[in-house]
Write a protein that holds these residues in place. Structure first.
Motif, PDB file in Angstrom:
ATOM      1  N   ASP A 191       0.862  -1.188   0.000  1.00  0.00           N
ATOM      2  CA  ASP A 191       0.000   0.000   0.000  1.00  0.00           C
ATOM      3  C   ASP A 191       0.899   1.238   0.000  1.00  0.00           C
ATOM      4  OD1 ASP A 191      -1.946   1.866   0.158  1.00  0.00           O
ATOM      5  OD2 ASP A 191      -2.775   1.201   2.093  1.00  0.00           O
ATOM      6  N   TYR A 192       1.138   1.776  -1.190  1.00  0.00           N
ATOM      7  CA  TYR A 192       2.002   2.950  -1.309  1.00  0.00           C
ATOM      8  C   TYR A 192       1.308   4.232  -0.843  1.00  0.00           C
ATOM      9  CZ  TYR A 192       5.217   0.084  -4.059  1.00  0.00           C
ATOM     10  OH  TYR A 192       6.107  -0.888  -4.479  1.00  0.00           O
ATOM     11  N   SER A 193      -0.018   4.173  -0.734  1.00  0.00           N
ATOM     12  CA  SER A 193      -0.749   5.399  -0.370  1.00  0.00           C
ATOM     13  C   SER A 193      -0.448   5.852   1.057  1.00  0.00           C
ATOM     14  CB  SER A 193      -2.253   5.177  -0.538  1.00  0.00           C
ATOM     15  OG  SER A 193      -2.707   4.166   0.341  1.00  0.00           O
ATOM     16  N   VAL A 194      -0.032   4.926   1.914  1.00  0.00           N
ATOM     17  CA  VAL A 194       0.234   5.297   3.310  1.00  0.00           C
ATOM     18  C   VAL A 194       1.698   5.684   3.512  1.00  0.00           C
ATOM     19  CG1 VAL A 194      -1.598   3.781   4.145  1.00  0.00           C
ATOM     20  CG2 VAL A 194       0.741   2.894   3.948  1.00  0.00           C
ATOM     21  N   MET A 195       2.489   5.684   2.434  1.00  0.00           N
ATOM     22  CA  MET A 195       3.911   6.020   2.540  1.00  0.00           C
ATOM     23  C   MET A 195       4.148   7.440   2.043  1.00  0.00           C
ATOM     24  SD  MET A 195       5.856   2.635   1.093  1.00  0.00           S
ATOM     25  CE  MET A 195       5.391   0.971   1.569  1.00  0.00           C
ATOM     26  N   THR A 196       5.130   8.077   2.629  1.00  0.00           N
ATOM     27  CA  THR A 196       5.588   9.378   2.131  1.00  0.00           C
ATOM     28  C   THR A 196       6.509   9.132   0.941  1.00  0.00           C
ATOM     29  OG1 THR A 196       7.553   9.421   3.538  1.00  0.00           O
ATOM     30  CG2 THR A 196       5.483  10.307   4.464  1.00  0.00           C
ATOM     31  N   PRO A 197       6.742  10.127   0.104  1.00  0.00           N
ATOM     32  CA  PRO A 197       7.666   9.941  -1.029  1.00  0.00           C
ATOM     33  C   PRO A 197       9.035   9.420  -0.597  1.00  0.00           C
ATOM     34  CG  PRO A 197       6.437  11.965  -1.302  1.00  0.00           C
ATOM     35  CD  PRO A 197       6.080  11.441   0.052  1.00  0.00           C
ATOM     36  N   GLY A 239      13.425  -7.675 -11.416  1.00  0.00           N
ATOM     37  CA  GLY A 239      13.732  -8.767 -10.508  1.00  0.00           C
ATOM     38  C   GLY A 239      13.100  -8.612  -9.139  1.00  0.00           C
ATOM     39  N   ALA A 240      12.886  -7.367  -8.721  1.00  0.00           N
ATOM     40  CA  ALA A 240      12.301  -7.106  -7.393  1.00  0.00           C
ATOM     41  C   ALA A 240      10.797  -6.889  -7.465  1.00  0.00           C
ATOM     42  CB  ALA A 240      12.969  -5.884  -6.774  1.00  0.00           C
ATOM     43  N   ALA A 241      10.187  -7.244  -8.595  1.00  0.00           N
ATOM     44  CA  ALA A 241       8.765  -6.948  -8.802  1.00  0.00           C
ATOM     45  C   ALA A 241       7.887  -7.548  -7.721  1.00  0.00           C
ATOM     46  CB  ALA A 241       8.334  -7.453 -10.181  1.00  0.00           C
ATOM     47  N   GLN A 242       8.164  -8.781  -7.317  1.00  0.00           N
ATOM     48  CA  GLN A 242       7.322  -9.435  -6.314  1.00  0.00           C
ATOM     49  C   GLN A 242       7.370  -8.692  -4.987  1.00  0.00           C
ATOM     50  OE1 GLN A 242       8.382 -13.490  -5.293  1.00  0.00           O
ATOM     51  NE2 GLN A 242       6.229 -14.047  -5.101  1.00  0.00           N
ATOM     52  N   GLN A 243       8.554  -8.292  -4.557  1.00  0.00           N
ATOM     53  CA  GLN A 243       8.680  -7.567  -3.296  1.00  0.00           C
ATOM     54  C   GLN A 243       8.041  -6.194  -3.390  1.00  0.00           C
ATOM     55  OE1 GLN A 243      12.665  -7.404  -1.770  1.00  0.00           O
ATOM     56  NE2 GLN A 243      12.153  -5.993  -0.112  1.00  0.00           N
ATOM     57  N   LEU A 244       8.063  -5.611  -4.584  1.00  0.00           N
ATOM     58  CA  LEU A 244       7.485  -4.283  -4.781  1.00  0.00           C
ATOM     59  C   LEU A 244       5.973  -4.329  -4.965  1.00  0.00           C
ATOM     60  CD1 LEU A 244      10.167  -2.799  -7.199  1.00  0.00           C
ATOM     61  CD2 LEU A 244       9.758  -2.102  -4.837  1.00  0.00           C
ATOM     62  N   LEU A 269      10.713   5.846  -1.763  1.00  0.00           N
ATOM     63  CA  LEU A 269      12.055   5.725  -2.346  1.00  0.00           C
ATOM     64  C   LEU A 269      12.920   4.770  -1.535  1.00  0.00           C
ATOM     65  CD1 LEU A 269      12.864   9.412  -3.378  1.00  0.00           C
ATOM     66  CD2 LEU A 269      12.428   7.469  -4.897  1.00  0.00           C
ATOM     67  N   ARG A 270      12.830   4.849  -0.206  1.00  0.00           N
ATOM     68  CA  ARG A 270      13.625   3.958   0.644  1.00  0.00           C
ATOM     69  C   ARG A 270      13.183   2.501   0.451  1.00  0.00           C
ATOM     70  NH1 ARG A 270      12.533   6.083   5.202  1.00  0.00           N
ATOM     71  NH2 ARG A 270      14.286   7.549   5.232  1.00  0.00           N
ATOM     72  N   PHE A 271      11.878   2.287   0.395  1.00  0.00           N
ATOM     73  CA  PHE A 271      11.350   0.935   0.196  1.00  0.00           C
ATOM     74  C   PHE A 271      11.783   0.385  -1.168  1.00  0.00           C
ATOM     75  CE2 PHE A 271       7.953  -1.825  -1.464  1.00  0.00           C
ATOM     76  CZ  PHE A 271       7.960  -2.812  -0.506  1.00  0.00           C
ATOM     77  N   TYR A 272      11.709   1.237  -2.179  1.00  0.00           N
ATOM     78  CA  TYR A 272      12.101   0.835  -3.532  1.00  0.00           C
ATOM     79  C   TYR A 272      13.590   0.489  -3.589  1.00  0.00           C
ATOM     80  CZ  TYR A 272      13.085   1.348  -8.538  1.00  0.00           C
ATOM     81  OH  TYR A 272      13.506   1.155  -9.828  1.00  0.00           O
ATOM     82  N   PHE A 273      14.414   1.331  -2.997  1.00  0.00           N
ATOM     83  CA  PHE A 273      15.854   1.101  -2.997  1.00  0.00           C
ATOM     84  C   PHE A 273      16.210  -0.190  -2.261  1.00  0.00           C
ATOM     85  CE2 PHE A 273      20.043   1.721  -0.966  1.00  0.00           C
ATOM     86  CZ  PHE A 273      20.829   1.816  -2.115  1.00  0.00           C
TER      87      PHE A 273
END
Length: 773
Positions: free
Chosen positions: A450-456, A525-530, A460-464
Motif C-alpha cells: 500500500d504505497y498510499s500510506v507512505m511518504t515519497p 527482478g524485485a517486482a514481487q517484493q514491490l 524511495l527507501r522501500f524501492y531502494f
C-alpha cells in the motif's frame, strides 16, 4: 567416477571448432568481398548475425514445407552460398574453369599431367601463404598485442570455467535440456515444432551442427553453452569499445563479468542465454546509429504539417545501411531465440531511448530505428504465424504470454509437478504448492504494498531496499551490490557532466542508458517484493542484469580517463594506457581478494560419467537393435540410432504393477542404476536406501520424475535388481560396478522374455514396518 578426460576434451574441441566454422569460417569466405576493408567489429557481428538469421529461417522454411532433412539443408546452403559468391565475383568464373580444363587436357595429351598438377598445387599453396601472411589482422594484433593477449586469455578462461563441471560429471546443467534435445531430435526426423510452436533459434543452430558435422547431439548440448557465452562476452567487449574511452576499459568489463558471473544458466545450452549476444548486438548498432550526426540528412524547407507525411523519406539507403540491416536482424534473432530474451531487448532499447532523450525523437533517428524494429519483429514472427495457420498449436509453456496479457500469474511446469505429486501422495509438505484458497489469499496479501500510506521518502527507501535485496539474493553479495549502486550514482553525475559538452554528449547518453537499463532490470527482478506483476522470475532477471555489471563499475573510472585523456601527447597517452591496463589487472586482483570471485556452478540435473562410458562400449560391442538400455532420459537420444531405450521411471512403474506389464523384445537388456544419487530435489545427493525404496513412486511420464523422485526411482531399481539377480543368477549379471554406479546385463530369449514384475521388497517387510517406512 570415470572421467575420460582426453575424450571429453576432444569432444569439446570438436564442438567449439564446429560452431566457429559455422559462424565465422564459412561467412568470412563467402562474404569476403563484402567484408573487405570493414572493421573487425563489423566482421564479427556480420558473421554471427547473418549466419544465425540465414540458418534459422532456412530450417523453419524447410520444416514448414515438410522437406527439412540433411540433404535439403546442405543443398540449399550450397545454392545460397554459390549465389552470394557469384554476385560478388567478376562473373568470369566459367571462363576460368574453361581455361583451367583446357590446360588440364593439354597437359594430359602431352603426358605431363603429373608435373602440371604439382606445379598448380605449388602455385595455389604459395598464393595461400601470401594471402594469409598479408592479412591485416596480424598487424592489428601486433599493434594491440596486450589487448589481444588479455582477450584470448579471457576466452580460454571462460571456456575452462563454464565446462569445468561438464568435464567432471559429463552432465547437463539443467533438467529441461533433455526437452530441447528431444525437439532437436524430432527436427532431424523432419518434425518441426514437434511439441508445439516455440522460439526455435537455438534448436535450429544446433541442428545445423548435426547436419554439417554429424557430431553427437548430447555432446553439442554439453559444450554449446560455453561457446554462446563467449560470443556474448566478445559482444560486450565490442559494445564497451563504443562507449568507453580508456584503452583497456573494455577488457576490464569482460574481466569483471568473467570473474563474477554466478548465473549458472550461462554454462548450459538454453535458448534464453543463447540469444543474449543478439541483445547486446541491438545495443551496439543502436548506439552507433545514435552517435552519428544526422543533421545534414534532415529534409529542410517543409512546413511542420508536411514533415509529418515525410516519414517515408527516412526509409532509404541513406538511413538503412548495412549496420541498420544487422540491427534489424538482431531484433529478429532475439525473438527467434526466446521471448524472455526479447523482453531483455525491449528493456535495453527502452533504456537507450530514455538515455538519448531528446535525440531519439528526432525523425532522422526515430523513424529508421522504428522501421528496423518492426521489420525485425516481422521476420521472426512470420514463420511462427505461418506454422500456426498451418494448424500447429503453441507449445504448452507459451501460455506464459497469454498469462501476461491477461494479468494472471504463470507458475510454469515445476510448481505444477510439485502440486500434482503432493496431491497424488496426499501430502502437504512437498514444495508448498498445494495451498488452500485461504493460504493463497494470505500469500497474495504478503506481496501487496500500500504505497498510499507512505511518504515519497519512504517509497524511495522501500524501492531502494527492494532493489538491494534483489541484487544480494539473485546476483552478488551485499558489498558488490552496494558498490554497484554507488557507481550508478557517480555514473549518473558523470553522465550529466558529459552531456554539457557537445563533443562528449553522446557518451553521457550512453552512461545514462547503462544505468537506466540496470535500474529497469533490478526493478523487474524485485517486482514481487514491490507488489508489481512479476513478468519473469528473479533468477531470469539476474540473467539479463549480470552481463552489464562491468559497465556499471567502469562508469566513474572511464569518466576519469576521459577527463585525463584531453592532452594528446603520445608519451602521456602511453602512460594513460599503462594505467588503464593496471586498472584491468587490479580489477581482477580485487575481485579475488574481496571474495567476489565466483564458484563453480552446481549441476541441476546431472548423471554420472559411467553411463557415457558404458554406452560407448555397448554400442561398439553389440550389433544394432540387439539391445535395450533401461535408464533415465539422459541416454535416450544416444541409443535411438543403435538400439532401444526404455525409461527407468516407466520400468519401475510397471514393476510396481501400476500399469500394464511389458517385456523387452531384444536379446540383451542393460539396466543402468545409480548406487549414489547425484541429485534429488528433496534429499540432495544420497545413497540408494531401503527407506527410499519403500516410498511411493508416482509416475508422470515426465523428465521431472528424475528431478523430484530420483532417489525413489533409483532405490527401487536397485532392490529390484538384487531380487531379480537372486532369482536368475545365470542370465542376470553385473555388467559393470564401482562405488557409485552399477549396470546389469540380462540375456534372454526374445520369443520367451522374462516376467519382470517381481515383489522385490517382500524380504524387507519386517524392516520397513519396524522403521515406519
Amino acid at each position: 567416477m570415470i572421467v575420460d578426460t582426453n575424450a571429453y576434451i576432444l569432444s569439446m574441441i570438436l564442438v567449439l571448432l564446429s560452431c566457429a566454422v559455422r559462424d565465422f569460417l564459412i561467412p568470412l569466405f563467402v562474404w569476403r568481398n563484402h567484408l573487405k576493408n570493414k572493421s573487425y567489429a563489423y566482421r564479427f557481428w556480420f558473421c554471427v548475425i547473418t549466419q544465425a538469421s540465414l540458418q534459422i529461417n532456412l530450417v523453419l522454411l524447410l520444416g514448414f514445407l515438410d522437406i527439412c532433412n540433411r540433404g535439403t539443408v546442405i543443398g540449399c546452403n550450397i545454392v545460397i552460398y554459390l549465389l552470394i559468391l557469384w554476385n560478388f565475383s567478376d562473373k568470369k568464373f566459367f571462363r576460368r574453369i574453361k581455361e583451367w580444363s583446357d590446360s588440364f587436357w593439354e597437359a594430359y595429351r602431352n603426358n605431363r599431367l603429373l608435373i602440371y598438377l604439382l606445379h598448380e598445387i605449388a602455385g595455389w599453396w604459395k598464393k595461400l601463404i601470401r594471402m594469409i601472411g598479408g592479412w591485416m589482422v596480424w598487424r592489428y594484433m601486433l599493434r594491440h598485442w596486450l589487448e589481444t593477449l588479455l582477450m584470448a586469455g579471457l576466452i580460454v578462461y571462460n571456456i575452462w570455467f563454464l565446462t569445468h563441471n561438464v568435464m567432471l560429471y559429463h552432465c547437463y546443467q539443467f533438467s529441461d535440456i533433455p526437452v530441447h534435445q528431444s525437439w532437436i531430435y524430432e527436427l532431424e526426423q523432419g518434425n518441426l515444432f514437434s511439441d508445439g510452436i516455440y522460439p526455435f533459434g537455438m534448436h535450429a543452430m544446433t541442428y545445423i551442427i548435426r547436419v554439417l558435422f554429424g557430431l553427437n547431439l548430447r555432446e553439442i548440448l554439453l559444450y554449446a553453452g560455453a561457446y554462446q557465452t563467449v560470443l556474448l562476452f566478445v559482444g560486450l567487449f565490442l559494445l564497451a569499445k563504443e562507449i568507453f574511452h580508456g584503452k583497456y576499459t573494455p577488457v576490464t568489463v569482460v574481466v569483471i563479468i568473467s570473474f563474477m558471473l554466478n548465473q549458472g544458466r550461462y554454462a548450459a545450452s538454453l535458448p534464453q542465454e543463447a540469444g543474449m549476444y543478439a541483445v547486446v548486438g541491438i545495443a551496439y548498432f543502436m548506439i552507433r546509429y545514435l552517435h552519428e550526426d544526422r543533421k545534414k540528412f534532415v529534409i529542410e524547407g517543409d512546413s511542420r504539417l508536411r514533415r509529418i507525411f515525410r516519414a517515408g523519406s527516412y526509409i532509404n539507403r541513406r538511413y538503412i545501411r548495412s549496420e541498420e540491416i544487422l540491427l534489424m536482424l538482431c531484433v529478429g534473432l532475439v525473438i527467434a531465440y526466446h521471448f524472455y530474451t526479447a523482453i531483455a531487448a525491449i528493456f535495453l532499447v527502452a533504456a537507450i531511448g530514455i538515455g538519448y532523450i531528446p535525440r531519439i525523437f528526432k525523425k532522422q533517428y526515430f523513424i529508421p530505428l522504428l522501421f528496423c524494429g518492426i521489420m525485425g519483429a516481422f521476420i521472426a514472427v512470420l514463420p511462427m504465424g505461418a506454422c500456426l495457420a498451418k494448424g500447429i498449436p503453441f507449445q504448452e509453456s507459451m501460455a506464459w504470454a497469454t498469462s501476461v496479457m491477461t494479468g494472471e500469474e504463470w507458475v510454469g511446469s515445476d510448481p505444477d509437478y510439485q502440486s500434482e505429486l503432493a496431491e497424488a501422495l496426499d501430502r502437504d509438505d512437498i514444495g508448498g504448492s498445494l495451498d488452500t484458497d485461504e493460504e493463497a489469499e494470505e500469500e497474495i496479501e504478503k506481496v501487496r504494498v500500500d504505497y498510499s500510506v507512505m511518504t515519497p521518502v519512504e517509497i524511495l527507501r522501500f524501492y531502494f531496499n527492494a532493489l538491494i535485496n534483489f541484487g544480494i539474493l539473485a546476483m552478488f553479495g551485499y558489498d558488490a551490490i552496494r558498490l554497484m549502486f554507488i557507481c550508478m550514482l557517480f555514473g549518473a553525475v558523470c553522465a550529466v557532466l558529459l552531456m554539457l559538452y557537445g563533443r562528449t554528449r553522446c557518451y553521457g547518453h550512453d552512461y545514462m542508458a547503462m544505468i537506466i537499463n540496470m535500474i529497469i532490470l533490478c526493478t523487474l527482478g524485485a517486482a514481487q517484493q514491490l507488489g508489481l506483476m512479476e513478468l519473469i522470475a528473479a533468477a531470469r532477471a539476474s540473467t539479463f542484469a549480470e552481463p552489464f555489471i562491468g559497465f556499471i563499475y567502469m562508469l566513474p573510472v572511464d569518466f576519469a580517463f576521459r577527463v585525463l585523456g584531453g592532452w594528446k601527447n603520445k608519451y602521456y597517452r602511453a602512460v594513460l594506457n599503462a594505467l588503464s591496463a593496471a586498472v584491468c589487472i587490479g580489477a581482477a586482483y580485487m575481485i579475488v581478494t574481496l571474495g567476489w570471485y565466483h564458484s563453480f556452478f552446481d549441476v541441476n540435473q546431472a548423471y554420472y560419467n559411467e553411463s557415457e562410458y558404458l554406452l560407448r562400449n555397448i554400442k561398439k560391442s553389440y550389433e544394432k537393435n540387439t539391445f535395450t538400455i533401461v535408464s533415465p532420459t539422459d541416454e535416450y537420444y544416444d541409443v535411438l540410432d543403435y538400439g532401444r531405450h526404455t525409461q527407468l521411471s516407466e520400468f519401475i512403474n510397471m514393476v510396481n504393477k501400476n500399469q500394464e506389464a511389458f517385456t523387452f523384445p531384444t536379446e540383451y537388456v542393460f539396466f543402468f542404476i545409480e548406487k549414489k544419487v547425484l541429485q534429488d530435489y528433496f534429499y540432495g545427493p544420497v545413497n540408494v536406501d531401503l527407506k527410499y525404496a519403500a516410498m511411493d513412486f508416482v509416475y508422470f511420464a515426465n523428465t521431472q520424475d528424475y528431478y523430484f523422485e530420483r532417489a525413489t526411482i533409483e532405490s527401487q531399481a536397485y532392490y529390484w535388481a538384487l531380487k531379480f539377480k537372486q532369482m536368475y543368477p545365470r542370465n542376470f549379471k553385473v555388467y559393470y560396478e564401482d562405488d557409485i554406479y552399477i549396470a546389469y546385463i540380462m540375456k534372454q530369449n526374445p520369443y520367451s522374455p522374462y516376467d519382470l514384475q517381481v515383489d522385490y521388497l517382500a524380504d524387507y517387510e519386517n524392516v520397513i514396518e519396524e522403521n515406519g517406512w
